[in-house]
Design a protein around this motif. Sequence first.
Motif, PDB file in Angstrom:
ATOM      1  N   UNK A   1      51.597  32.262  41.709  1.00  0.00           N
ATOM      2  CA  UNK A   1      52.186  33.318  42.522  1.00  0.00           C
ATOM      3  C   UNK A   1      51.053  34.087  43.211  1.00  0.00           C
ATOM      4  N   UNK A   2      51.408  34.777  44.282  1.00  0.00           N
ATOM      5  CA  UNK A   2      50.389  35.455  45.098  1.00  0.00           C
ATOM      6  C   UNK A   2      50.559  36.965  45.078  1.00  0.00           C
ATOM      7  N   UNK A   3      49.447  37.645  44.832  1.00  0.00           N
ATOM      8  CA  UNK A   3      49.412  39.110  44.842  1.00  0.00           C
ATOM      9  C   UNK A   3      48.520  39.556  45.991  1.00  0.00           C
ATOM     10  N   UNK A   4      49.076  40.375  46.885  1.00  0.00           N
ATOM     11  CA  UNK A   4      48.304  40.925  47.998  1.00  0.00           C
ATOM     12  C   UNK A   4      48.038  42.397  47.689  1.00  0.00           C
ATOM     13  N   UNK A   5      46.764  42.757  47.562  1.00  0.00           N
ATOM     14  CA  UNK A   5      46.362  44.144  47.318  1.00  0.00           C
ATOM     15  C   UNK A   5      45.806  44.719  48.603  1.00  0.00           C
ATOM     16  N   UNK A   6      46.383  45.839  49.040  1.00  0.00           N
ATOM     17  CA  UNK A   6      45.902  46.466  50.274  1.00  0.00           C
ATOM     18  C   UNK A   6      45.346  47.853  49.978  1.00  0.00           C
TER      19      UNK A   6
ATOM     20  N   UNK B   1      53.246  42.858  46.789  1.00  0.00           N
ATOM     21  CA  UNK B   1      52.317  43.585  47.651  1.00  0.00           C
ATOM     22  C   UNK B   1      51.988  44.894  46.953  1.00  0.00           C
ATOM     23  N   UNK B   2      50.700  45.133  46.713  1.00  0.00           N
ATOM     24  CA  UNK B   2      50.256  46.360  46.048  1.00  0.00           C
ATOM     25  C   UNK B   2      49.569  47.259  47.066  1.00  0.00           C
ATOM     26  N   UNK B   3      50.106  48.449  47.236  1.00  0.00           N
ATOM     27  CA  UNK B   3      49.542  49.432  48.161  1.00  0.00           C
ATOM     28  C   UNK B   3      48.796  50.484  47.356  1.00  0.00           C
ATOM     29  N   UNK B   4      47.546  50.722  47.690  1.00  0.00           N
ATOM     30  CA  UNK B   4      46.721  51.661  46.937  1.00  0.00           C
ATOM     31  C   UNK B   4      46.760  53.061  47.553  1.00  0.00           C
TER      32      UNK B   4
ATOM     33  N   UNK C   1      36.055  53.658  48.530  1.00  0.00           N
ATOM     34  CA  UNK C   1      36.467  54.259  47.262  1.00  0.00           C
ATOM     35  C   UNK C   1      37.628  53.530  46.626  1.00  0.00           C
ATOM     36  N   UNK C   2      38.619  53.164  47.445  1.00  0.00           N
ATOM     37  CA  UNK C   2      39.789  52.448  46.922  1.00  0.00           C
ATOM     38  C   UNK C   2      39.420  51.012  46.535  1.00  0.00           C
ATOM     39  N   UNK C   3      38.515  50.404  47.317  1.00  0.00           N
ATOM     40  CA  UNK C   3      38.068  49.040  47.000  1.00  0.00           C
ATOM     41  C   UNK C   3      37.378  49.014  45.634  1.00  0.00           C
TER      42      UNK C   3
ATOM     43  N   UNK D   1      42.963  40.418  49.033  1.00  0.00           N
ATOM     44  CA  UNK D   1      42.659  41.842  49.194  1.00  0.00           C
ATOM     45  C   UNK D   1      42.372  42.128  50.658  1.00  0.00           C
ATOM     46  N   UNK D   2      43.092  43.085  51.219  1.00  0.00           N
ATOM     47  CA  UNK D   2      42.830  43.521  52.597  1.00  0.00           C
ATOM     48  C   UNK D   2      42.348  44.964  52.580  1.00  0.00           C
ATOM     49  N   UNK D   3      41.520  45.301  53.547  1.00  0.00           N
ATOM     50  CA  UNK D   3      40.957  46.651  53.649  1.00  0.00           C
ATOM     51  C   UNK D   3      41.074  47.148  55.091  1.00  0.00           C
TER      52      UNK D   3
END
Length: 416
Positions: free
Chosen positions: A56-61, A128-131, A66-68, A85-87
């Motif tokens: 399965x795929x997890x996308x962390x944005x 999708x994980x939003x920080x 600091x968040x990275x 991971x996107x920034x």
Amino acid sequence: MINILLFLYNCLLIIFLVPILLAIILAGKKNRQEFFYCIKERLSQWKELKLDKNKKTVWIHCASLGEAKAVEPMISHLQDYNIIVSTITKSAREYVSKIKGISYFALAPVDSYPFISSMIKKIKPDVLILIETEFWPGMITCANKEGTKIITVNGRISKGAFPYYKLTKFFWKPFLNLINYISVRNQHDYDRFVELAGNKDKVGITGNIKYDRDFKSETVTKENLYFSSEDFIFTAGSTREGEESIVIKTFIKLKENFKNLKLILAPRHISRVQEIVSLLKKNNLSFELFSKLTNSIKDVIIIDVFGKLQAIYSVSDIVFIGGSIVNKGGQNPIEPAAYSKPIIFGQYMFNFENESVSLKNNGAFEIKNDKEFFDIATKLLSDKNLREETGKKALEVVNSQKGAIEKNIKIIKEYL
């Protein structure tokens, strides 16, 4: 209703992007290079994603550096999945590129429907994980339409920003309600999210994941900076316009009694380095840029590169948190606290409200004016036991708040 809001949002986005783009083009070579850095990624032209189809795929944005750094400890807990991971910023992308265990990293696409929709369909993330406050309407809507579960981790809305969100609640509420779960840092954030979303069942307090980082992995020595082991180091981190003059004035006054005192200035925005250079020249202080350090005698080092402030905290004797004397909401005091450093900040720490309240009168001192700044700094520099005891209390605050990563990972896996 949500389609109408999304259409209006896309129209406004285009309207705002055009003048911003023109301003960047006219602003100079450095700004153009920053903007056009990996521009294809911002336009959804990511390189081929080689993902394991059996996972399965997890996308962390996340947005900035600091968040990275904050999400790094999460990666090791998600190795059973494809991790993307996107920034937003260049410095965050560069940091993420060095984290082991990531399947793919890139700059996030522009949040305009054609760009973000094509990327969501291409990736097909399961979660999708939003920080923190990365609430991009296009990203949230497109992910929801594809059946992706959406989770906010470390959700925060500062005291200063909340009136804006409250005023525009009619816009944000529909998008927030597309998020499956919002885990927040503390009670203040919980109350604000519940008021905006109107649904307390999808909001929970899990703590601040920034406390769970391995801060001490980054260190320097006084010798690395070409300072003597006998020198005191006074670090002013993430300073804003109007603060450097106060810091420099305090430093000069302190140096009358502490001849071996050195100052390290780290502006929040590196583009302001030349302003600080002018201030130091005006005050006849010798200085060097961090990027061009030599074995010469100097009073001040200016940090003119990204990602070095955390390491600088490790060698500091006292630390001032920028953005807190001027009304900017302060910066993160956790990093110096994790190194057991005594901290000084002003009255404007509303962006880190919970952290500053926890530290105040334990591992940190709040100042109201220049005189208090000088008096507290003098007290700390004069008393080694006070510095050590204050730093010890700061570390205790950090250690008492650990555990948020495990709580969030448990929630994420429930949706996987």
